[in-house]
Design an enzyme around this catalytic site. Structure first.
Site, PDB file in Angstrom:
ATOM      1  CG  HIS A 219      15.047  57.136 -13.728  1.00  0.00           C
ATOM      2  ND1 HIS A 219      14.138  56.689 -12.816  1.00  0.00           N
ATOM      3  CD2 HIS A 219      14.539  56.803 -14.947  1.00  0.00           C
ATOM      4  CE1 HIS A 219      13.126  56.096 -13.433  1.00  0.00           C
ATOM      5  NE2 HIS A 219      13.341  56.163 -14.723  1.00  0.00           N
TER       6      HIS A 219
HETATM    7  C1  UD1 Z   1      15.113  54.522 -19.672  1.00  0.00           C
HETATM    8  C2  UD1 Z   1      13.691  54.686 -20.198  1.00  0.00           C
HETATM    9  C3  UD1 Z   1      12.764  55.100 -19.064  1.00  0.00           C
HETATM   10  C4  UD1 Z   1      12.873  54.129 -17.900  1.00  0.00           C
HETATM   11  C5  UD1 Z   1      14.338  53.945 -17.496  1.00  0.00           C
HETATM   12  C6  UD1 Z   1      14.439  52.861 -16.453  1.00  0.00           C
HETATM   13  C7  UD1 Z   1      13.483  55.488 -22.512  1.00  0.00           C
HETATM   14  C8  UD1 Z   1      13.217  56.652 -23.392  1.00  0.00           C
HETATM   15  N1  UD1 Z   1      13.634  55.740 -21.220  1.00  0.00           N
HETATM   16  O1  UD1 Z   1      15.538  55.784 -19.214  1.00  0.00           O
HETATM   17  O2  UD1 Z   1      11.425  55.100 -19.517  1.00  0.00           O
HETATM   18  O3  UD1 Z   1      12.131  54.638 -16.833  1.00  0.00           O
HETATM   19  O4  UD1 Z   1      15.117  53.568 -18.624  1.00  0.00           O
HETATM   20  O5  UD1 Z   1      15.624  52.945 -15.737  1.00  0.00           O
HETATM   21  O6  UD1 Z   1      13.562  54.384 -22.994  1.00  0.00           O
HETATM   22  N2  UD1 Z   1      23.448  54.799 -18.806  1.00  0.00           N
HETATM   23  C9  UD1 Z   1      24.591  54.217 -18.335  1.00  0.00           C
HETATM   24  N3  UD1 Z   1      24.596  52.859 -18.175  1.00  0.00           N
HETATM   25  C10 UD1 Z   1      23.537  52.073 -18.479  1.00  0.00           C
HETATM   26  C11 UD1 Z   1      22.386  52.684 -18.981  1.00  0.00           C
HETATM   27  C12 UD1 Z   1      22.350  54.047 -19.138  1.00  0.00           C
HETATM   28  O7  UD1 Z   1      25.573  54.877 -18.040  1.00  0.00           O
HETATM   29  O8  UD1 Z   1      23.625  50.841 -18.298  1.00  0.00           O
HETATM   30  C13 UD1 Z   1      23.412  56.277 -18.944  1.00  0.00           C
HETATM   31  C14 UD1 Z   1      23.894  56.776 -20.298  1.00  0.00           C
HETATM   32  O9  UD1 Z   1      24.578  57.981 -20.104  1.00  0.00           O
HETATM   33  C15 UD1 Z   1      22.598  57.047 -21.021  1.00  0.00           C
HETATM   34  C16 UD1 Z   1      21.689  57.501 -19.887  1.00  0.00           C
HETATM   35  O10 UD1 Z   1      22.083  56.729 -18.767  1.00  0.00           O
HETATM   36  O11 UD1 Z   1      22.733  58.018 -22.031  1.00  0.00           O
HETATM   37  C17 UD1 Z   1      20.218  57.302 -20.165  1.00  0.00           C
HETATM   38  O12 UD1 Z   1      19.939  55.954 -20.509  1.00  0.00           O
HETATM   39  P1  UD1 Z   1      18.667  55.602 -21.420  1.00  0.00           P
HETATM   40  O13 UD1 Z   1      18.501  54.133 -21.475  1.00  0.00           O
HETATM   41  O14 UD1 Z   1      18.725  56.334 -22.684  1.00  0.00           O
HETATM   42  O15 UD1 Z   1      17.471  56.258 -20.634  1.00  0.00           O
HETATM   43  P2  UD1 Z   1      17.076  56.120 -19.098  1.00  0.00           P
HETATM   44  O16 UD1 Z   1      17.147  57.469 -18.505  1.00  0.00           O
HETATM   45  O17 UD1 Z   1      17.828  55.014 -18.476  1.00  0.00           O
HETATM   46  N1  UDP Z   2      15.423  49.081  -8.953  1.00  0.00           N
HETATM   47  C1  UDP Z   2      16.502  48.284  -8.584  1.00  0.00           C
HETATM   48  N2  UDP Z   2      17.640  48.897  -8.126  1.00  0.00           N
HETATM   49  C2  UDP Z   2      17.765  50.247  -8.013  1.00  0.00           C
HETATM   50  C3  UDP Z   2      16.648  51.053  -8.401  1.00  0.00           C
HETATM   51  C4  UDP Z   2      15.502  50.425  -8.882  1.00  0.00           C
HETATM   52  O1  UDP Z   2      16.431  47.052  -8.651  1.00  0.00           O
HETATM   53  O2  UDP Z   2      18.821  50.726  -7.605  1.00  0.00           O
HETATM   54  C5  UDP Z   2      14.209  48.423  -9.463  1.00  0.00           C
HETATM   55  C6  UDP Z   2      12.945  48.799  -8.727  1.00  0.00           C
HETATM   56  O3  UDP Z   2      12.778  47.971  -7.601  1.00  0.00           O
HETATM   57  C7  UDP Z   2      11.881  48.585  -9.801  1.00  0.00           C
HETATM   58  C8  UDP Z   2      12.598  48.968 -11.076  1.00  0.00           C
HETATM   59  O4  UDP Z   2      13.994  48.883 -10.787  1.00  0.00           O
HETATM   60  O5  UDP Z   2      11.509  47.228  -9.881  1.00  0.00           O
HETATM   61  C9  UDP Z   2      12.250  50.384 -11.464  1.00  0.00           C
HETATM   62  O6  UDP Z   2      13.102  50.807 -12.457  1.00  0.00           O
HETATM   63  P1  UDP Z   2      13.351  52.345 -12.789  1.00  0.00           P
HETATM   64  O7  UDP Z   2      13.032  53.180 -11.622  1.00  0.00           O
HETATM   65  O8  UDP Z   2      14.708  52.410 -13.349  1.00  0.00           O
HETATM   66  O9  UDP Z   2      12.359  52.601 -14.014  1.00  0.00           O
HETATM   67  P2  UDP Z   2      10.796  52.938 -14.165  1.00  0.00           P
HETATM   68  O10 UDP Z   2      10.017  51.981 -13.350  1.00  0.00           O
HETATM   69  O11 UDP Z   2      10.603  54.359 -13.759  1.00  0.00           O
HETATM   70  O12 UDP Z   2      10.573  52.783 -15.629  1.00  0.00           O
END
Ligand code: UD1
Ligand code: UDP
Length: 377
Positions: A219
């Site tokens: 991601h």
């Molecule tokens: C965010 C965090 C990242 C973290 C990750 C955990 C920032 C800058 N990034 O990244 O550090 O590792 O969360 O998962 O804060 N979207 C959906 N549904 C949702 C959420 C997101 O469709 O419920 C899609 C949207 O198109 C959105 C994209 O995912 O634009 C990115 O979501 P965003 O929260 O901006 O960043 P993440 O990549 O999720």
């Molecule tokens: N996780 C989850 N379901 C999924 C993928 C991840 O519950 O399908 C959990 C995972 O076990 C961990 C957390 O989400 O506890 C990690 O989140 P993510 O990888 O989105 O973000 P990051 O840790 O890189 O910020």
């Protein structure tokens, strides 16, 4: 009674909040009152509500429903919403986790209103200033009064940056406190390991045998937004799937970018392959998948650590990691988004027996954190 406002927004923060809320319930209920504010950064049911339902986290007292957007727009909306809450209700401290835009917004809004900021997962550095997470965590560390680091590496990073000699004084007239609490995610993995095994049916439902599949997650923006890197990763997954089933619970960010950013032909190959792309799973399902996977391939920070907690080898699909102790102990290999590197790392780790030293504390981080909050704030 200490009154705190915990900020959550992204999936991993909701999961981490479960550990803190549990520690408050189990021993500090009369001393800490916690309110939860959800920024709404993650909003799909399988990225947010599922964790409240499954992990017994209290429903948020506030939800800003900020949703997705550019960094500036999203962070600004969060700051405005958090500021409003802090102006209408008194809190003794604001608690933030990790390094997302929700973390940054909470820290900036609170510090400007002289509300002490508590940063959990402080001190981590990738030294890659192009990462939004690196930018967020550095600002947040500087604005925080009470910093809880998860590892000695994180403590050393702060030492190197002069935090220990800092003359910074906060609104309460006091300097910073920095404490190695251990990793709050380790609390959760220990607590939920058995519960996950008992309650989930994800292995049966997906016809997966223990040790006969690889678990992958992708991601990071520099992987998903770059067609060359995303394609390189999927080429590696396709090759590995000739040897072992690959299970890929797909983050919505990646799901949305697959259509446009994968090289032509890869989609058709994926359909015929042993790569199983599934929607994001619940935390208990993820815990079960991690415990039973032969190996983990990921660019996630949290998933790297959970692989280590369950003694699973891990291929890190990033150019660097904040969790260098995983690599130092031979449990992880940094392969970046390079097809050959990922395949080679998989082959190297495939039959490796791991003998790991604990480096993420003893699974009591949340108890240490609540105790210190009560005594320091
Ligand atoms: C965010 C965090 C990242 C973290 C990750 C955990 C920032 C800058 N990034 O990244 O550090 O590792 O969360 O998962 O804060 N979207 C959906 N549904 C949702 C959420 C997101 O469709 O419920 C899609 C949207 O198109 C959105 C994209 O995912 O634009 C990115 O979501 P965003 O929260 O901006 O960043 P993440 O990549 O999720
Ligand atoms: N996780 C989850 N379901 C999924 C993928 C991840 O519950 O399908 C959990 C995972 O076990 C961990 C957390 O989400 O506890 C990690 O989140 P993510 O990888 O989105 O973000 P990051 O840790 O890189 O910020």
């Amino acid at each position: 009674m200490l009154k705190i406002l915990t900020i959550i927004g992204a999936r991993p923060q909701i999961i981490k909040a479960a550990a803190l809320s549990r520690a408050i319930r189990n021993g500090f209920a009369g001393r800490i009152m916690e309110n939860i504010l959800h920024t709404g950064q993650h909003y799909d049911s399988n990225m947010s509500q599922v964790f409240f339902d499954e992990l017994g986290i209290p429903q948020p007292d506030y939800n800003l429903h900020v949703g997705s957007g550019s960094h500036g727009e999203q962070t600004a909306k969060m700051m405005a919403g958090i500021e409003k809450v802090l102006q209408t209700e008194h809190f003794d401290a604001l608690v933030v986790y990790g390094d997302t835009n929700s973390t940054l917004a909470g820290a900036v809004a609170a510090c400007k209103l002289h509300v002490p900021v508590v940063h959990i997962e402080a001190g981590l550095r990738s030294f890659n200033m192009t990462m939004p997470e690196e930018q967020n965590r550095i600002v947040c560390d500087h604005l925080s009064s009470l910093l809880f680091v998860p590892t000695e590496t994180a403590m050393e990073n702060l030492r190197q940056e002069g935090f220990m000699d800092s003359k910074a004084v906060f609104a309460n007239g006091r300097g910073r406190q920095i404490i190695n609490s251990g990793d709050i995610m380790y609390d959760n993995s220990l607590y939920y390991a058995r519960i996950a095994a008992e309650r989930t049916t994800v292995l049966n439902d997906s016809s997966l045998e223990p040790e006969c599949f690889v678990l992958a997650t992708i991601h990071r923006d520099n992987n998903t937004d770059n067609p060359h890197r995303l394609t390189a990763i999927f080429k590696a997954l396709l090759k590995i799937s000739e040897d072992c089933t690959v299970v890929l619970p797909l983050h919505p960010r990646t799901a949305k970018l697959l259509e446009t950013n994968l090289e032509k032909g890869i989609h058709a190959q994926l359909r015929r392959s042993n790569v199983r792309i599934i929607p994001p799973v619940s935390f208990l399902e993820m815990t079960t998948l991690e415990q039973n996977a032969r190996m983990v391939l990921t660019d996630s920070g949290g998933v790297q650590k959970e692989a280590f907690f369950f003694a699973r080898p891990c291929v890190i699909m990033r150019p660097e990691t904040e969790w260098k102790e995983i690599v130092e102990q031979g449990a992880g290999i940094i392969a970046d988004a390079d097809t050959d590197n990922i395949i080679n790392a998989y082959n190297l780790l495939k039959n490796k027996k791991l003998n790991l030293k604990p480096v993420f504390g003893d699974g009591n981080a949340s108890a240490i954190i609540v105790e210190k909050m009560v005594s320091f704030l």
